[in-house]
Design a protein around this motif. Structure first.
Motif, mmCIF file in Angstrom:
data_model
loop_
_atom_site.group_PDB
_atom_site.id
_atom_site.type_symbol
_atom_site.label_atom_id
_atom_site.label_comp_id
_atom_site.label_asym_id
_atom_site.label_seq_id
_atom_site.Cartn_x
_atom_site.Cartn_y
_atom_site.Cartn_z
ATOM 1 N N PHE A 189 0.830 -1.202 0.000
ATOM 2 C CA PHE A 189 0.000 0.000 0.000
ATOM 3 C C PHE A 189 0.865 1.253 0.000
ATOM 4 O O PHE A 189 0.646 2.180 -0.801
ATOM 5 N N PHE A 190 1.876 1.291 0.880
ATOM 6 C CA PHE A 190 2.740 2.467 0.942
ATOM 7 C C PHE A 190 3.536 2.657 -0.350
ATOM 8 O O PHE A 190 3.746 3.782 -0.796
ATOM 9 N N ASP A 191 3.975 1.564 -0.958
ATOM 10 C CA ASP A 191 4.699 1.680 -2.229
ATOM 11 C C ASP A 191 3.848 2.391 -3.271
ATOM 12 O O ASP A 191 4.329 3.250 -4.021
ATOM 13 N N LYS A 192 2.560 2.033 -3.322
ATOM 14 C CA LYS A 192 1.656 2.636 -4.307
ATOM 15 C C LYS A 192 1.382 4.100 -3.994
ATOM 16 O O LYS A 192 1.436 4.968 -4.874
ATOM 17 N N ILE A 193 1.090 4.366 -2.749
ATOM 18 C CA ILE A 193 0.624 5.720 -2.421
ATOM 19 C C ILE A 193 1.769 6.722 -2.385
ATOM 20 O O ILE A 193 1.597 7.894 -2.721
ATOM 21 N N ILE A 194 2.962 6.266 -2.009
ATOM 22 C CA ILE A 194 4.110 7.175 -1.953
ATOM 23 C C ILE A 194 4.456 7.688 -3.343
ATOM 24 O O ILE A 194 4.701 8.886 -3.543
ATOM 25 N N THR A 195 4.473 6.794 -4.328
ATOM 26 C CA THR A 195 4.808 7.235 -5.688
ATOM 27 C C THR A 195 3.782 8.238 -6.209
ATOM 28 O O THR A 195 4.140 9.184 -6.921
ATOM 29 N N ARG A 196 2.537 8.071 -5.840
ATOM 30 C CA ARG A 196 1.502 9.004 -6.309
ATOM 31 C C ARG A 196 1.578 10.338 -5.585
ATOM 32 O O ARG A 196 1.297 11.393 -6.177
ATOM 33 N N ILE A 197 1.927 10.313 -4.304
ATOM 34 C CA ILE A 197 2.099 11.582 -3.581
ATOM 35 C C ILE A 197 3.258 12.365 -4.186
ATOM 36 O O ILE A 197 3.182 13.586 -4.361
ATOM 37 N N ILE A 198 4.326 11.664 -4.523
ATOM 38 C CA ILE A 198 5.477 12.320 -5.145
ATOM 39 C C ILE A 198 5.069 12.902 -6.503
ATOM 40 O O ILE A 198 5.458 14.030 -6.859
ATOM 41 N N ALA A 199 4.286 12.163 -7.278
ATOM 42 C CA ALA A 199 3.794 12.671 -8.565
ATOM 43 C C ALA A 199 2.933 13.908 -8.355
ATOM 44 O O ALA A 199 3.025 14.892 -9.102
ATOM 45 N N PHE A 200 2.095 13.871 -7.345
ATOM 46 C CA PHE A 200 1.232 15.013 -7.023
ATOM 47 C C PHE A 200 2.087 16.240 -6.708
ATOM 48 O O PHE A 200 1.811 17.347 -7.186
ATOM 49 N N MET A 201 3.124 16.034 -5.902
ATOM 50 C CA MET A 201 3.991 17.154 -5.524
ATOM 51 C C MET A 201 4.696 17.743 -6.744
ATOM 52 O O MET A 201 4.854 18.960 -6.857
ATOM 53 N N ALA A 202 5.108 16.880 -7.654
ATOM 54 C CA ALA A 202 5.772 17.373 -8.868
ATOM 55 C C ALA A 202 4.805 18.182 -9.725
ATOM 56 O O ALA A 202 5.165 19.228 -10.274
ATOM 57 N N LEU A 203 3.549 17.707 -9.817
ATOM 58 C CA LEU A 203 2.551 18.408 -10.622
ATOM 59 C C LEU A 203 2.152 19.742 -10.010
ATOM 60 O O LEU A 203 1.741 20.662 -10.723
ATOM 61 N N THR A 204 2.264 19.841 -8.694
ATOM 62 C CA THR A 204 1.934 21.101 -8.025
ATOM 63 C C THR A 204 2.764 22.242 -8.587
ATOM 64 O O THR A 204 2.274 23.348 -8.823
ATOM 65 N N GLU A 205 4.026 21.972 -8.814
ATOM 66 C CA GLU A 205 4.928 23.007 -9.311
ATOM 67 C C GLU A 205 4.596 23.411 -10.747
ATOM 68 O O GLU A 205 5.003 24.480 -11.208
ATOM 69 N N GLU A 206 3.863 22.554 -11.466
ATOM 70 C CA GLU A 206 3.477 22.878 -12.839
ATOM 71 C C GLU A 206 2.141 23.615 -12.900
ATOM 72 O O GLU A 206 1.802 24.209 -13.923
ATOM 73 N N SER A 207 1.355 23.548 -11.823
ATOM 74 C CA SER A 207 -0.026 24.040 -11.867
ATOM 75 C C SER A 207 -0.144 25.526 -11.610
ATOM 76 O O SER A 207 -1.002 26.194 -12.189
ATOM 77 N N ILE A 208 0.673 26.047 -10.715
ATOM 78 C CA ILE A 208 0.580 27.474 -10.395
ATOM 79 C C ILE A 208 1.981 28.069 -10.341
ATOM 80 O O ILE A 208 2.966 27.369 -10.096
ATOM 81 N N MET A 209 2.033 29.366 -10.540
ATOM 82 C CA MET A 209 3.322 30.058 -10.534
ATOM 83 C C MET A 209 3.679 30.466 -9.113
ATOM 84 O O MET A 209 2.808 30.589 -8.237
ATOM 85 N N VAL A 210 4.968 30.683 -8.899
ATOM 86 C CA VAL A 210 5.432 31.112 -7.577
ATOM 87 C C VAL A 210 4.708 32.385 -7.156
ATOM 88 O O VAL A 210 4.248 32.512 -6.027
ATOM 89 N N LYS A 211 4.557 33.327 -8.108
ATOM 90 C CA LYS A 211 3.921 34.604 -7.767
ATOM 91 C C LYS A 211 2.417 34.477 -7.570
ATOM 92 O O LYS A 211 1.777 35.403 -7.084
ATOM 93 N N GLN A 212 1.842 33.314 -7.936
ATOM 94 C CA GLN A 212 0.416 33.094 -7.713
ATOM 95 C C GLN A 212 0.155 32.336 -6.414
ATOM 96 O O GLN A 212 -0.978 31.997 -6.131
ATOM 97 N N GLY A 213 1.197 32.079 -5.653
ATOM 98 C CA GLY A 213 0.998 31.447 -4.349
ATOM 99 C C GLY A 213 1.812 30.199 -4.122
ATOM 100 O O GLY A 213 1.840 29.677 -3.002
ATOM 101 N N LEU A 214 2.489 29.683 -5.157
ATOM 102 C CA LEU A 214 3.285 28.471 -4.978
ATOM 103 C C LEU A 214 4.355 28.672 -3.907
ATOM 104 O O LEU A 214 4.751 27.731 -3.224
ATOM 105 N N LEU A 215 4.812 29.906 -3.739
ATOM 106 C CA LEU A 215 5.814 30.215 -2.715
ATOM 107 C C LEU A 215 5.345 29.782 -1.335
ATOM 108 O O LEU A 215 6.120 29.240 -0.540
ATOM 109 N N LEU A 216 4.057 29.999 -1.027
ATOM 110 C CA LEU A 216 3.526 29.609 0.281
ATOM 111 C C LEU A 216 3.515 28.103 0.444
ATOM 112 O O LEU A 216 3.794 27.575 1.535
ATOM 113 N N TYR A 217 3.208 27.405 -0.625
ATOM 114 C CA TYR A 217 3.246 25.937 -0.611
ATOM 115 C C TYR A 217 4.659 25.457 -0.313
ATOM 116 O O TYR A 217 4.872 24.565 0.511
ATOM 117 N N PHE A 218 5.647 26.058 -0.982
ATOM 118 C CA PHE A 218 7.045 25.678 -0.753
ATOM 119 C C PHE A 218 7.447 25.902 0.703
ATOM 120 O O PHE A 218 8.119 25.065 1.319
#
Length: 853
Positions: A655-684
């Motif tokens: 279960f952890f093997d599956k969910i960890i890879t997807r969380i990592i994918a989610f985190m990578a996509l976060t950086e593609e979805s919004i710009m730093v000046k649109q709030g990504l800075l707060l996420y970081f």
């Protein structure tokens, strides 16, 4: 009929007795539907079933949801769209459109009159009780003047085909009508999944309507402001149509805000941004009337803005629709609409209505009582979701009680003729079946006229003989086509070029509530990932040590790791429980499973994942469709895992093997979805702060206490594994594991992205980019705190810090360092919250008022 046609129609004629959109009374296909039916037969029932599944998948993947309160399947239920559209010919639609425009104008005049001169009441056109007994009439809105050409700016009307073959008006929705976004998403989904269904059919697209809608918002700004600040006000992610709020915010390009993002100062409305206050000119609201201003309306509301009505009176902000427009959602008005139309417009209603009798009049009430089983009875005010009563299904006792209720408060009740609306084909189990349908379309102010959406949203009853047509009651939806004889333009995703940009362009302009959710989204996703990785590491060590049959050093190491789970997750007492400790260490998997799946346990993996999910839904207007797909897969994996009856080391690790890879994918996509000046800075910043905090907790749990060489080796290997740094260490040092080198890598290395020093450096750089409102540009408190933390790690003397106190066998200096750093991270987080998103001060009424009429 041909065989194919017979096959798809196999269930359609069963119990067929009422008016149907597809069939004539002689059970032949209507010409309007012939081309569509030909397209369906050409595609074939098997292929249609596959495409229906693809539509279901696409809507789920895109995160199109409709929240159903108390739904056992969860809050965010996927939106349902049937593959068969509802169609109406352009020639008929022109008459319907004309009738809708007339009705919108009529409701506009009623709204102005009710809160203005009240000629309708003074001249006896409407009984006063119809208005004053309705909770939608807000006395605080009396005599407010509006500068827009129309007072009523958006009007949604529910239509159904009556027994005479014409479209009838069923309901009017005016305070915060929903459905536009769903209608648009339905059209996009249908066009993408099954474009051939449109072959040889000229469907009018709503692109021009949405262009008008955007222009309406810009034109509504007080004083004809050139670049107005428009916001979309939502009650939040638990609202039933929150998807649409986020969808329209993204589609139109305006910030999505909650009530605590806005504040009234000096007679104006301001949006709290990271830098300060930014004036708001137009509010497209999805919050009901009574909740819009806790100062003058419902004092218990957390959804609105205290003092908002006074700003409206001063004409410093425009609300779309105006507060108080809910009074028009009043079936008690229906019996009087014909006379109102003649009074104001000197003409008859174009669109028929359901025959209705208001029970506040003795003659009408007696007629209702004499024929009660023939009527549908409802309260004039359904703002608290009172049920509609179908009298034909009531027992004698229930009918008697209903009459008693009506007599006790006759002004509150209206009776309506029960009529059978038409059915339309729905594709179910590879067949067509008739279902009752209700159409919703929209009218918006355009100058001194109204613009009507060509088509809209069609809701379908859940079952064949269901009388209710409601999404809350399990219904589905259809795409609504208006078809003509001429070629139509393709549907444009964005059909206009804005001459007046209104986009968020700077980190300073991010709404504070959005910024706060981005910050905590970063913290929650980091906590979820690091907790999962750490527990997986412990499970792997249990497997490597041949669980329940281990030599002593491995067992001692495992006992330390078990205790560290409690420390790192803060799920105390856990393995530290004096009364249960011995039993838990004999069967540690039981406690580990609890730390994973117990959603009520503070610090558990389940609670971290739940918090992460909550922050994701709150920010869904920012995230991409790819992110939703990854998130949906996380949710499915988690639900499948929770449904398991027995847990083993292998099943949990898998279960952890599956969910960890997807969380990592989610985190990578976060950086593609919004710009730093649109709030990504707060996420970081949230992400980095949580990673740094949990790094410290791991070190405190594992290396503060001194152990013998063999045990220390195993602990260091476990620490590096949990940190995903074992291979990095081996590549970098090419030596036997040593505490000194592990500390150098994980604490002090300035170039390794997972080291504590690197994380604090990133924090310092990112926090320094936040708006600074301090006098003379002095460093903010959060920046000062993180700079202290950076100074502490930069000045570490590694030999001194690793000294072991002989009396306690503890590395006291290291423990003290971690304690100071932990405190600094905590106060940094608090100071960020206090500086940039403190919503604790709620304005309240000084005197409580009775608002229930």
């Amino acid at each position: 009929m041909e065989t194919k046609e017979n096959s798809i129609f196999e269930n359609y004629f069963k119990d067929f007795s009422k008016y149907d959109e597809l069939l004539t009374s002689e059970l032949t296909i209507k010409p309007d539907w012939k081309i569509l039916l030909d397209n369906l037969l050409k595609i074939g029932s098997k292929e249609l079933a596959d495409r229906q599944s693809e539509i279901d998948w696409l809507l789920a993947e895109n995160g199109v949801t409709y929240n159903v309160y108390n739904d056992p399947n969860g809050l965010n239920r996927p939106w349902n769209l049937n593959i068969i559209p509802f169609i109406i010919q352009q020639k008929e639609w022109e008459l319907v459109e004309k009738g809708i425009k007339q009705r919108s104008e009529l409701l506009n005049l009623i709204l102005k009159d009710i809160y203005g001169e009240r000629k309708l009441l003074k001249n006896g056109i409407i009984p006063p009780e119809v208005i004053y007994a309705h909770r939608g009439f807000l006395r605080a809105c009396d005599q407010i003047d509006y500068k827009t050409a129309k007072t009523l700016l958006i009007h949604a009307v529910d239509l159904a085909r009556g027994p005479d073959g014409r479209m009838w008006v069923v309901n009017d929705r005016t305070q915060a009508p929903s459905g536009m976004g769903y209608a648009l998403e339905n059209r996009f989904s249908k066009s993408k999944v099954i474009p051939e269904i449109f072959e040889n059919i000229h469907v009018t697209q709503p692109s021009e309507f949405f262009k008008d809608f955007d222009q309406l918002l810009l034109n509504a700004a007080p004083g004809n402001k050139e670049n107005p600040n428009v916001v979309v006000l939502t009650p939040g992610p638990h609202n039933e149509t929150y998807f649409e709020h986020a969808y329209l915010s993204t589609f139109l390009g305006y910030p999505l805000v909650k009530g605590n993002d806005l504040v009234v100062r000096n007679g104006k409305v301001w949006m709290k941004s990271l830098k300060g206050l930014k004036q708001v000119d137009v509010i497209l609201r999805r919050v009901d009337d009574a909740f819009m201003d806790p100062l003058e309306l419902r004092e218990d509301s957390y959804l609105g803005v205290a003092g908002l009505l006074e700003v409206v009176r001063l004409q410093n902000v425009a609300i779309v629709n105006p507060i108080g427009s809910g009074v028009l959602e009043n079936p008690g008005l229906i019996p009087f609409m014909e006379n109102i139309c003649k009074y104001f417009l000197k003409e008859d209603l174009i669109l028929p209505q359901i025959a209705s009798w208001w029970c506040g009049q003795e003659k009408e009430r007696n007629h209702v009582f004499e024929n009660l089983t023939s009527f549908v009875v409802k309260k004039i005010d359904r703002s608290q979701r009172e049920n509609i009563i179908f009298c034909e299904f009531l027992s004698k006792k229930e009918l008697k009680q209903l009459k008693k209720n009506i007599l006790a408060n006759p002004n509150q009740y209206v009776a309506q003729e029960k009529i059978y609306f038409s059915t339309a084909p729905n594709f179910i189990n590879e067949k067509l079946e008739p279902r009752k349908v209700l159409c919703r379309t929209f009218s918006i102010a355009k100058g001194d006229q109204y613009s009507v959406m060509p088509g809209g949203l069609v809701r379908v009853a859940a079952e064949r003989e269901k009388l209710f047509v409601s999404n809350q009651r399990g219904g589905t939806s259809k795409d609504f086509w208006v078809i003509g004889d001429q070629n139509q333009a393709h549907l444009a995703l964005y059909s206009w070029n804005k001459s007046l940009p209104n986009n968020i362009t700077s980190i300073n302009d991010v709404p504070s509530n959005t910024a706060e959710n981005l910050f905590w989204s970063g913290r929650y996703v980091a906590r979820t990932l690091l907790t999962a990785r750490y527990i997986r590491m412990v499970l792997n060590r249990m497997t490597n040590g041949q669980y329940n049959n281990m030599i002593l050093p491995n067992q001692e190491c495992l006992n330390i790791l078990y205790h560290s789970i409690t420390t790192i997750t803060s799920t105390f007492p856990g393995f530290y429980d004096d009364k249960k400790s011995e039993a838990l260490l004999k069967d540690p998997l039981k406690e580990i499973v609890s730390v994973i799946i117990d959603e009520k346990r503070i610090g558990s993996f389940a609670q971290s994942l739940q918090s992460f999910s909550g922050s994701y839904f709150t920010l869904r207007n920012l995230w991409s469709k790819d992110m939703w797909r990854v998130f949906d897969s996380i949710d499915k994996i988690w639900k499948n895992f929770k449904s398991e009856e027995n847990y083993s080391i292998y099943s949990i690790t898998r279960f952890f093997d599956k969910i960890i890879t997807r969380i990592i994918a989610f985190m990578a996509l976060t950086e593609e979805s919004i710009m730093v000046k649109q709030g990504l800075l707060l996420y970081f910043i949230g992400l980095e702060l949580e990673e740094a905090s949990m790094t410290i907790e791991k070190f405190r749990a594992l290396i503060v206490v001194n152990h013998d060489e063999d045990l220390e080796y195993e602990i260091l290997e476990s620490l590096l594994s949990s940190h995903e740094s074992l291979n990095i260490y081996r590549y970098s040092y090419k030596s036997y594991l040593s505490l000194e080198n592990v500390v150098r890598l994980l604490l002090l290395d300035q170039e390794y992205t997972r080291s504590l020093t690197y994380q604090i450096n990133r924090l310092q750089k990112d926090i320094s980019k936040l708006p600074n409102n301090t006098p003379n540009g002095e460093p903010t408190e959060c920046l000062k705190n993180i700079e202290k933390a950076l100074s502490l790690v930069q000045n570490i003397d590694i030999d001194s810090i690793l000294e072991v106190d002989k009396e306690t066998n503890i590395r006291l200096k290291l423990d003290q360092l971690f304690s100071k750093l932990s405190d600094l991270f905590h106060v940094t987080s608090m100071s960020i919250s206090d500086t940039y998103f403190n919503h604790s001060l709620q304005q309240k009424q000084l005197v409580k008022r009775n608002i229930t009429n």
